[in-house]
Design an enzyme around this catalytic site. Structure first.
Site, PDB file in Angstrom:
ATOM      1  N   CYS A 406       0.838  -1.193   0.000  1.00 39.45           N
ATOM      2  CA  CYS A 406       0.000   0.000   0.000  1.00 39.45           C
ATOM      3  C   CYS A 406       0.877   1.249   0.000  1.00 39.45           C
ATOM      4  O   CYS A 406       1.765   1.368   0.839  1.00 39.45           O
ATOM      5  CB  CYS A 406      -0.908  -0.014   1.228  1.00 39.45           C
ATOM      6  SG  CYS A 406      -1.815   1.530   1.431  1.00 39.45           S
ATOM      7  N   CYS A 409       0.277   2.988   3.677  1.00 37.71           N
ATOM      8  CA  CYS A 409       0.688   2.406   4.953  1.00 37.71           C
ATOM      9  C   CYS A 409       1.685   1.257   4.808  1.00 37.71           C
ATOM     10  O   CYS A 409       2.199   0.755   5.808  1.00 37.71           O
ATOM     11  CB  CYS A 409      -0.536   1.918   5.735  1.00 37.71           C
ATOM     12  SG  CYS A 409      -1.273   0.435   5.013  1.00 37.71           S
ATOM     13  N   CYS A 424      -5.640  -2.792  -0.154  1.00 36.57           N
ATOM     14  CA  CYS A 424      -4.657  -2.725   0.912  1.00 36.57           C
ATOM     15  C   CYS A 424      -5.220  -3.542   2.077  1.00 36.57           C
ATOM     16  O   CYS A 424      -6.391  -3.405   2.431  1.00 36.57           O
ATOM     17  CB  CYS A 424      -4.469  -1.271   1.329  1.00 36.57           C
ATOM     18  SG  CYS A 424      -3.840  -1.065   2.998  1.00 36.57           S
TER      19      CYS A 424
END
Ligand code: IVH
Length: 668
Positions: A406, A409, A424
């Site tokens: 992702c 994050c 994600c």
């Protein structure tokens, strides 16, 4: 680059575009881009007349007939129209008309959509279709009589009271539905598809084999007149259009007479808003002075009448370059590729981002950084990358890949087989998902927290003040007042709005949770079926599937969400913090065909599995139990039914088969 080299490059490019457009019916670039280059060429040539050569595209009238068709010289030239883009252009047109007519009276105009097809002229002699031709250069067109004869909207004989000889003018086009069907069929046969309905119409009409034209969904509307001999025309254009209908010619149903500039602009806006639902492509509207006497007084300029003008809609396609391709993470973690663009004016707004929807779409369109792309923005639809211009791809442009992690994050990106979206896997760990789920929670159609806009949510999440929607209800006006650009007054107001959003309805709450695949309609169905949250939280997968319109995928998504410890924790916190709703009487459940009835299933049914039958009963409001008692209303029995059937007979309970069950549900 020297001026001459620049000129040569422009000419070569325009020649290529002409060939693609007129000969292959497969344009390389949007019209606006063609017009821009043509204007650039004209500008240079105007400033440097010594550089004008006979091979320049400015020196030739485009659309000269293909050699394969015969030529037709129009008895009366087919003119084109001047264009207006702004309201002010329309005002100026109306002013010119009144000045030439030396009148202060309000003028009546006949208003028509500007159909985006190709102009044709039909010559009827004694009411019989003699010749049908394309516009060509306006003076001479192509003889496409045999092709036009294959079209249902081209009458072979006129009806009613017609002149001995008449040239009628109209537009051949393809409806959006016809175009979609034709492309679908072409695709199925592995043939090439057309870029848009207009090119499909042009390509279909200019087939050398009329048998092919006959299979194409071509239509026509008629709107104009050329030569007339042996007969008179009515005094106004509106009456003439009515006459066309009496002669058996199809006319556009959206035409109207309007008075003065205000009437014209109202018509333009009305057609503009209805444009997406007309079912065929138009690129503006046409205003024509209604009285033929006034038309005659106004006369013509070189290539267009003074009594008419086309008021164009802003171009819906434009060219620009892709600067970057980024991945946006949504509320449910879905990764959406977004093209960051060199800003471009299209469809009436400046566009600098365009969605590429998902990985498959990105692969299919093969968009790369540095590509020149066609951006499309039709109506209020979100701008999108329509296609790439492969001829302009820079060397070494690399196709973007779905990231493994992702971009927000760093959690792994997962893609379930068969699903278009990649997600994600970070959940609330992911800053993007946190922001988006809080925004969704607070949205107007969800918990409706007034004044909590996207920018504020971004701030709250980034500052670590809000991690989940529940944290919203822990905010105080003092905390809020510390945010950027937040005064004490507005902080108090926002705190109040947050507080009052606690009183909600179950459908809103369920929608606000942001359960993947649960939109407003599903939230409502769930609320109606279960009545309150606890029964839904306790429900099995099967019981959730019993809700009308909830299939296995949605049911599983709901179960996963409510069964997830962390998410269930957020739901608990929300309740503890005071989120509440009025428990509604089950409205829908009571009206289902099996409401209030208790069933027991036993034995092997002919087609339905036991659990299918049970799910079906639940879905239609019935209750299913495992053993027969006095409370049982029906026993559904199949082959090899044993003790339950015996018990039913003993208690005198109705025994039915699969067929009868289906009949009760009106299915077969
Ligand atoms: S009238 C002298 N009416 O627009 C007036 N044209 O730019 C000539 N068009 O070649 C045209 N819809 O292909 C007229 N309702 C309409 C039209 C229309 C589309 C096209 C036509 C023409 C071009 C002129």
């Amino acid at each position: 680059m020297s001026l001459r080299a620049e000129l040569d490059a422009l000419k070569a490019t325009l020649a290529r575009y002409d060939h693609r457009y007129y000969v292959l019916d497969d344009p390389e670039v949007p019209d606006a881009e063609y017009d821009r280059l043509m204007q650039a060429l004209r500008d240079i040539e105007a400033a440097h007349p010594e550089l004008v050569s006979s091979d320049s595209p400015t020196q030739r009238v485009s659309g000269s007939p293909l050699k394969a068709f015969g030529e037709v010289t129009h008895r009366v030239s087919m003119l084109s129209l001047d264009n207006a883009f702004l309201d002010a252009d329309v005002e100026a047109f109306d002013r010119r008309v009144r000045e030439r007519l030396e009148t202060d009276d309000t003028i009546d105009y006949h208003c028509e959509p500007k159909l985006d097809g190709l102009a044709i002229s039909l010559t009827y002699v004694d009411g019989r279709l003699e010749v049908g031709a394309t516009r060509g250069d306006g003076v001479t067109g192509e003889d496409v009589t045999s092709n036009l004869r294959t079209m249902k909207s081209v009458p072979l004989r006129l009806t009613g009271d017609f002149p001995a000889l008449v040239e009628v003018r109209g537009e051949v086009f393809m409806s959006d539905a016809g175009f979609a069907r034709m492309n679908r069929e072409a695709l199925a046969r592995g043939e090439k598809t057309f870029v848009n309905p207009r090119n499909a119409a042009a390509g279909s009409l200019r087939q050398l084999d009329p048998a092919i034209t006959a299979t194409r969904p071509l239509e026509a509307f008629f709107y104009g007149i050329g030569a007339v001999e042996g007969g008179a025309l009515p005094p106004t254009h509106a009456e003439f259009v009515a006459k066309l209908r009496l002669w058996g010619l199809r006319t556009c149903p959206e035409t109207r007479v309007a008075r003065g500039v205000d009437g014209l602009l109202a018509y333009y806006r009305d057609i503009g808003t209805r444009r997406p639902t007309l079912g065929y492509q138009i690129d503006g509207v046409v205003y024509k002075v209604n009285a033929f006497q006034q038309q005659r007084e106004l006369g013509f300029l070189a290539r267009a009448p003074r009594w008419a003008i086309a008021h164009k809609f802003p171009a819906e396609e434009a060219l620009t370059q892709v600067r970057e391709i980024e991945w946006q993470v949504g509320r449910t973690g879905a990764l959406t590729p977004v093209a960051r663009l060199e800003p471009v004016f299209v469809g009436g707004v400046t566009v600098s981002n365009a969605t590429l929807h998902n990985v498959d779409e990105l692969t299919r369109k093969d968009v790369r950084v540095g590509d020149t792309v066609v951006i499309r923005r039709a109506g209020d639809v979100i701008p999108e990358v329509a296609r790439v211009i492969p001829e302009r791809r820079p060397a070494g442009a690399i196709a973007p890949l779905l990231p493994a992690n992702c971009p927000v994050c760093g959690s792994a990106v997962k893609r379930i087989d068969g699903e278009a979206v990649a997600r994600c896997s970070g959940g609330y760990v992911c800053l993007a998902q946190r922001k988006e789920s809080v925004k969704h929670f607070a949205a107007r159609r969800a918990m409706d927290v007034e004044g909590l806009g996207d920018k504020l949510v971004d701030q709250l999440v980034e500052a670590g003040l809000v991690e989940s929607p529940a944290d919203l209800y822990r905010l105080t006006s003092d905390t809020l007042a510390q945010l950027d650009r937040m005064g004490e007054k507005s902080a108090t107001k926002l705190a109040k709005a947050i507080e009052s959003s606690k009183q909600t309805t179950l459908p809103r709450f369920l929608f606000a949770l942001g359960i993947p695949n649960v939109g407003e309609a599903t939230a409502l169905a769930l609320a109606e079926h279960f009545g309150d949250l606890p029964p839904l939280r306790a429900a099995s997968l099967e019981q959730i599937q019993a809700v009308p319109d909830v299939g296995p995928v949605v049911a599983e998504s709901i179960r996963n969400f409510l069964g997830d410890a962390r998410l269930a924790g957020v739901v608990d916190q929300l309740l503890e913090l005071g989120v509440r709703w009025e428990v509604q009487a089950r409205s829908l459940g009571e009206h289902l065909p099996l409401s209030g009835k208790t069933f027991v299933c036993t034995g092997t049914l002919p087609t339905l599995g036991r659990s299918d039958a049970e799910a079906l009963i639940r879905k239609h409001g019935g209750k299913v139990t495992g053993s027969v008692s006095k409370k049982t209303d029906y026993v559904v029995a199949g082959a090899d039914a044993g003790s339950k059937l015996a018990k039913a007979e003993e208690l005198g309970i109705a025994v039915i088969g699969e067929d009868e069950l289906k009949r009760m549900l009106s299915i077969s």
